[in-house]
Design an enzyme around this catalytic site. Sequence first.
Site, PDB file in Angstrom:
ATOM      1  CB  ALA A  10       0.963 -11.715  -7.494  1.00  0.00           C
ATOM      2  NE  ARG A  46       1.433 -22.480  -5.871  1.00  0.00           N
ATOM      3  CZ  ARG A  46       1.546 -23.045  -4.684  1.00  0.00           C
ATOM      4  NH1 ARG A  46       2.660 -23.674  -4.352  1.00  0.00           N
ATOM      5  NH2 ARG A  46       0.564 -23.003  -3.805  1.00  0.00           N
ATOM      6  CE  LYS A 207      -1.545 -13.478  11.668  1.00  0.00           C
ATOM      7  NZ  LYS A 207      -2.664 -14.395  11.986  1.00  0.00           N
TER       8      LYS A 207
END
Length: 440
Positions: A10, A46, A207
């Site tokens: 994805a 997209r 992070k």
Amino acid sequence: MTRPLRVGIAGLGTVGASVIRILDRQNEAVAQRGGRPVEVGAISARDRTKDRGFDLSRFTWFDSPVELARSTDVDCVVELVGGADGAALETVRTALSLGKHVVTANKALLAKHGLELARMAEDKGVSLAFEASVAGGIPIIKTLREALSANRISRLYGILNGTCNYILSRMELEGLTFAECLKDAQRLGYAEADPTFDVEGFDTAHKLAILTSLAFGTEIDADAIYVEGISSITPLDLAMAKELGFRIKLLGVAERTKTGIEQRVHPTMVPRTSSIAQVMGVTNAVTIDADAVRELTLIGPGAGGDATASAVVADIADVATGSVQPLFGTPTARLEKAARAPMQRHEGGYYVRLTVHDRPGVAAGVATRMAEADISLESILQKRSEVAATQDPHGRSGAPVSLVLITYAATEASIRSALEKISRDGLIAEPPQVIRIERE
């Protein structure tokens, strides 16, 4: 014959496209490592018309990443959509709820929802792998979770954002301003059109939240992180750092203290002789202080399609083995809620640059206020501007000059208190510049 691990990707940006190319090139090696073949059968993005350098017709296309996650032909969902919420979160939740493995490079998602997603993965007995979420191609997640499991970690700190490191490197080496370097970084694609997330420290903070959980066995707590960016750093600060034997880096630091786990992101002066000071450009580095290994520094590419995709593919190979590990090295039920160490209690050396009026008694007034706050000064330097020196080369012009102080160990609270009084005394012409010093 062993059934292949069926992967759905994805997000087909720079990283997603690189993942497909690496799997095409290294599929046999990945299959040997994982013990079974890996097949990418489904993709979602997209824009279906964009040329990504390979034939899209060999994959099943999904307009929605959530629908990809629901597909019965997908065993492992690789989430490269990005963002802490929205489609990325729904895609990962859907995949985990259906008992599918997930690989992600999404640090924002994990910083905000990592504990919830870890519990879902544990309940379903599936993997949620995220090596690519921190420091790109550097295997810092596996190092903390697996290689250093026999160590008690006292501190970790690192350069976790290539954009900031690139800007600071260029500013130092070429004497450029922050604005000039940022504009060039945007032109080269190192910085976004809106660079706030990077240059104000938020990317590094996400992070650091992940690394803190791994290093100290605590629940992710991104809200506990003190954050400062690099937009206030000037060429003068970088020049002074060099003169004093330091180099300025944007660091994420997590450390055990007497009052709890201290988490902070800010510009930091590090000794020029240290390993982390040598890391320039877009490169990342993480240093770990632990009882058995003492000090360990990992250096490598922190971003970029191939470097990040390398970490994603390594996670896919791990998923293929069928081995499932706790997300943060410890089952979620055993993660501790860490006691936050207030930034006001941080103790260390400080670089303080004051723009003061060049007149008698100013330096003495500054030193007095520092002494009243129990702050000992290691050194004090005065830098007169070229304009001031030209106007009055022998005496005091009254024009603003830079007064640079290096302190011995002091608390954040004492530094702030002293600077507030110095400001009230009318001794400074501009807000002070404060940079913390991180010694080896």
